[in-house]
Design an enzyme around this catalytic site. Sequence first.
Site, PDB file in Angstrom:
ATOM      1  N   GLY A 176     -43.424  76.027  14.373  1.00 48.11           N
ATOM      2  CA  GLY A 176     -42.250  76.628  14.983  1.00 48.11           C
ATOM      3  C   GLY A 176     -42.499  78.089  15.284  1.00 48.11           C
ATOM      4  O   GLY A 176     -43.377  78.719  14.702  1.00 48.11           O
ATOM      5  N   PHE A 228     -38.439  85.916  15.201  1.00 45.30           N
ATOM      6  CA  PHE A 228     -38.904  86.452  13.913  1.00 45.30           C
ATOM      7  C   PHE A 228     -40.423  86.383  13.786  1.00 45.30           C
ATOM      8  O   PHE A 228     -41.039  87.131  13.033  1.00 45.30           O
ATOM      9  CB  PHE A 228     -38.280  85.653  12.758  1.00 45.30           C
ATOM     10  CG  PHE A 228     -38.502  84.184  12.874  1.00 45.30           C
ATOM     11  CD1 PHE A 228     -39.693  83.600  12.485  1.00 45.30           C
ATOM     12  CD2 PHE A 228     -37.515  83.372  13.425  1.00 45.30           C
ATOM     13  CE1 PHE A 228     -39.909  82.250  12.641  1.00 45.30           C
ATOM     14  CE2 PHE A 228     -37.724  82.014  13.586  1.00 45.30           C
ATOM     15  CZ  PHE A 228     -38.925  81.450  13.190  1.00 45.30           C
ATOM     16  N   LYS A 244     -43.858  83.346  13.554  1.00 41.47           N
ATOM     17  CA  LYS A 244     -44.307  81.954  13.516  1.00 41.47           C
ATOM     18  C   LYS A 244     -43.997  81.294  12.181  1.00 41.47           C
ATOM     19  O   LYS A 244     -43.938  81.949  11.144  1.00 41.47           O
ATOM     20  CB  LYS A 244     -45.813  81.881  13.773  1.00 41.47           C
ATOM     21  CG  LYS A 244     -46.232  82.328  15.170  1.00 41.47           C
ATOM     22  CD  LYS A 244     -47.745  82.288  15.337  1.00 41.47           C
ATOM     23  CE  LYS A 244     -48.145  82.727  16.753  1.00 41.47           C
ATOM     24  NZ  LYS A 244     -49.621  82.735  16.922  1.00 41.47           N
ATOM     25  N   VAL A 245     -43.816  79.958  12.231  1.00 39.98           N
ATOM     26  CA  VAL A 245     -43.646  79.156  11.020  1.00 39.98           C
ATOM     27  C   VAL A 245     -44.831  78.208  10.927  1.00 39.98           C
ATOM     28  O   VAL A 245     -45.173  77.519  11.893  1.00 39.98           O
ATOM     29  CB  VAL A 245     -42.329  78.346  11.050  1.00 39.98           C
ATOM     30  CG1 VAL A 245     -42.194  77.514   9.771  1.00 39.98           C
ATOM     31  CG2 VAL A 245     -41.132  79.266  11.200  1.00 39.98           C
ATOM     32  N   LYS A 275     -42.792  81.040   6.792  1.00 39.63           N
ATOM     33  CA  LYS A 275     -42.331  81.860   7.920  1.00 39.63           C
ATOM     34  C   LYS A 275     -42.897  83.272   7.781  1.00 39.63           C
ATOM     35  O   LYS A 275     -42.610  83.970   6.806  1.00 39.63           O
ATOM     36  CB  LYS A 275     -40.803  81.890   7.977  1.00 39.63           C
ATOM     37  CG  LYS A 275     -40.251  82.694   9.155  1.00 39.63           C
ATOM     38  CD  LYS A 275     -38.798  82.373   9.455  1.00 39.63           C
ATOM     39  CE  LYS A 275     -37.852  83.049   8.496  1.00 39.63           C
ATOM     40  NZ  LYS A 275     -36.434  82.888   8.926  1.00 39.63           N
ATOM     41  N   ASP A 303     -25.317  82.792  12.579  1.00 40.10           N
ATOM     42  CA  ASP A 303     -26.256  82.299  13.589  1.00 40.10           C
ATOM     43  C   ASP A 303     -26.368  80.776  13.518  1.00 40.10           C
ATOM     44  O   ASP A 303     -27.469  80.217  13.488  1.00 40.10           O
ATOM     45  CB  ASP A 303     -27.628  82.946  13.399  1.00 40.10           C
ATOM     46  CG  ASP A 303     -28.481  82.911  14.682  1.00 40.10           C
ATOM     47  OD1 ASP A 303     -27.916  82.666  15.765  1.00 40.10           O
ATOM     48  OD2 ASP A 303     -29.704  83.131  14.586  1.00 40.10           O
TER      49      ASP A 303
END
Length: 356
Positions: A42, A46, A48-49, A66, A163
Amino acid sequence: MNSASGEGEKSSTMTTGHSCRLFSLAEIESATRNFDDELVIGQGGFGKVYEGRISSEEAGHVVAIKRLDSMSDQGEIEFRAEINLLSTLRHCHLVSLIGYCDENKEMILVYEFMPNGTLYHHLHKAHTPLSWVTRLKIAIGAARGLDYLHTGVGTQHGVIHRDVKTSNILLDDNWAAMISDFGLSKIGPTNQLVSYVDASVKGTFGYLDPEYFYTRKLTRKTDVYAFGVVLFELLSGRLPVDERNGEDQCSLVRWAQKCVKERKLDQMVDSNIKGTIFPKCLKLFAQIADRCVHSVPKERPTMTMVLASLQAVLEVQEKSNQSGNSSGVTGFSWNIHNYFVSGTKPNSGTYTQTFD
């Protein structure tokens, strides 16, 4: 495909006071093969995961890692907020924070791994044929998580997520919903009347409550609005904002509100689930979502009411599936039903106090 498990299996799994593990950067690098791009599952504003494996009592425990990008708008404040919040709150429909790494200017969060990824991915990328009942159970799971946050169960304060969106709803191996990404969350008293004035509005375009955007006043009803958008997404399979649909249908909320007003509910249903929704369920589900995105925050339901109503929709749908017909909204408060149908606030019963 297995659907999410029921309330009875889930209700006793919430605790508080969870301590997070502090990982060394060397442990994180080992878990991610030195941040190998092949392990990326993902990516967002923010950073990358990564899918990684950490050493634990279970050999090769799989986690989601993360890594905050140094160029990201989400910085140390959001990083600390997420650690502090998820160290306090534990619930079966909130993603679990296992630990973090804060070394050599790296800010890294380590979460429980969710094998089925995000709801957004299944609705808009993979076009997974999620059944109507599975979608309902996902909605109920997410509603449970948000209700827990809002009501402050097990804590002294409630939490506004700020969010809520399908990319922040993760799915476990049973397709149960898990609310994630608490970097923007706001902690405060559980009183529904309390609002906060934000110097800068936070959230995601398409899910953003217009009242919050214009007034800067943040309440739990800001989350309720965003959750209403998620409900319309689940029903229609449409993106919150999609310019491919033309100017008059670009906004999912405006288009859905028009369909509800004109009683053209069948037009709202994703082609993958057409013909599988019991008519009473479709009507009530659409009314719940429509009420959530009401332009006046005080006219929106609380998450407690949304949860009760969605559970009723599922009950009727499952009885309809079993018998081919359903005579009524069994086990569902008619006070709540009338609220969603006519806008009349309940004047008695369990949920009277949930309105502000």
